[in-house]
Write an enzyme that holds these catalytic residues in place. Sequence first.
Site, PDB file in Angstrom:
ATOM      1  N   HIS A 312       8.395   9.519   7.100  1.00  0.00           N
ATOM      2  CA  HIS A 312       9.203   9.535   5.883  1.00  0.00           C
ATOM      3  C   HIS A 312       9.395  10.946   5.358  1.00  0.00           C
ATOM      4  O   HIS A 312      10.111  11.146   4.379  1.00  0.00           O
ATOM      5  CB  HIS A 312       8.536   8.673   4.800  1.00  0.00           C
ATOM      6  CG  HIS A 312       8.462   7.219   5.151  1.00  0.00           C
ATOM      7  ND1 HIS A 312       9.579   6.436   5.304  1.00  0.00           N
ATOM      8  CD2 HIS A 312       7.403   6.411   5.408  1.00  0.00           C
ATOM      9  CE1 HIS A 312       9.215   5.201   5.621  1.00  0.00           C
ATOM     10  NE2 HIS A 312       7.895   5.161   5.696  1.00  0.00           N
ATOM     11  N   HIS A 357       6.504  22.215   9.332  1.00  0.00           N
ATOM     12  CA  HIS A 357       6.910  21.724  10.649  1.00  0.00           C
ATOM     13  C   HIS A 357       7.864  22.722  11.302  1.00  0.00           C
ATOM     14  O   HIS A 357       9.019  22.387  11.610  1.00  0.00           O
ATOM     15  CB  HIS A 357       7.584  20.351  10.502  1.00  0.00           C
ATOM     16  CG  HIS A 357       7.233  19.391  11.601  1.00  0.00           C
ATOM     17  ND1 HIS A 357       6.027  18.751  11.658  1.00  0.00           N
ATOM     18  CD2 HIS A 357       7.927  18.978  12.691  1.00  0.00           C
ATOM     19  CE1 HIS A 357       5.990  17.968  12.723  1.00  0.00           C
ATOM     20  NE2 HIS A 357       7.134  18.109  13.375  1.00  0.00           N
TER      21      HIS A 357
END
Length: 452
Positions: A312, A357
């Site tokens: 998510h 990330h």
Amino acid sequence: MIDTSMATTEFQWPHLGARCGMRAALVILSGSLLVVLVPLSGLEEHYRAALKVLLHFNLWGGDERIHTYTGQSTGLSVTSAAIEFLVFKQKPSPEVVFEARAALNQALEMKRQGKREKAHKLLLHALKMDPDHVDALNELGILLEEEKDVIQADYLYSKALMISPHNEKALINRDRTLPLVEEIDQRYFSIIDRKVKKVMSIPKGNSALRRVMEESYYHHIYHTVAIEGNTLSLSEIRHIIETRYAVPGKSLEEQNEVIGMHAAMKYMNTTLVSRIGSVTINDILEIHRRVLGYVDPVEAGRFRTNQVFVGHHIPPHPRDVHKHMQEFVLWLNSDEAMSLHPVEFSALAHYKLVYIHPFVDGNGRTSRLLMNLILMQAGYPPVTIRKEQRSEYYHVLDLANEGDVRPFIRFIAKCTETTLDLFLIATAEHPVGLPEPNPDLFECKQTIPVKT
């Protein structure tokens, strides 16, 4: 034959001895296409939100393309110019909200009658139907607090405040539990500190210590690639590293992941561990270059140019990755960060890098290596997050993404203590080896006391 060109098979320590029903809506705006997944109810509200987001995304320019996603993987990569899927959180229907309120009222009545177990189940039922029910979060927190589970109660109050920042009851409850939780956390860090000192007091020449360091090296590689889905066994990983020969019948990609971890760990041991207080963007890129270099040499050691999804969580846009990494490295080398307890510092560094990330692949492995770099620089042995803990690991990362990073820090602290316990047990008068991977027997919560 696999040429790894690596000589050492152990860590070096500088201080040792020293989802719901969805409907697809196609929106066309300024020649761009956006596929939006929206709940069956509340379509108009989410349609307006989608238009607002698209107006922002359309500023990217370029050749927008539609990308589909039907799998369950933890990440999704699309081109940098593409418009992503937007997954909106479905709000419960009025009927469900009414049922959750009824369950809450019934729970309060059960509690008044002294039927606390039934009250507990009813509150959990209310939150299952409506996870953002602030009153239910408060009442369950109070129930848990009365049962001496202060940490979980504080988490529920914190979650209530994330949903409703000015909720008076949650504010009062949190003011009461926060200092208690901070005291509990500091006591736990003190226990870890005592165990670290005991491990550091073991002479470097101790044969049992050398043996457990070598074993932990292979275990660390095994577990950190297994978390990502690698199917090689511990013995196969040892074979690859020790002989430099491939394992017949096994995926070469999986074996190259092992070689990459081995290369990254050697690089850290020989180059970074002794250089305390100065981690650069290039250092992180060099770690990643080795982690991914044998699997994907093109993407190894460079920031992603694609937008990705992680469950998510939607990480920063690729054009913002370098800026986020600059800010991250400034924080890594700041007095504020280095004044934290090493476990807290390493856990936050781990989480912050995972949040950004910055790479197409290998983010988890690189983050766990960075965490251990910080710990080893502080004199800790490298901490292993075991594959049996994969679900809990991802769960606490999700909680951090929702706004409360403390469960993740506690998880890393628990893994740290377990690692220290294994070293203490293995170097005791009657030592035993490290446990073999076994999800049925592993229990991270078991710890050993240490005399001061």
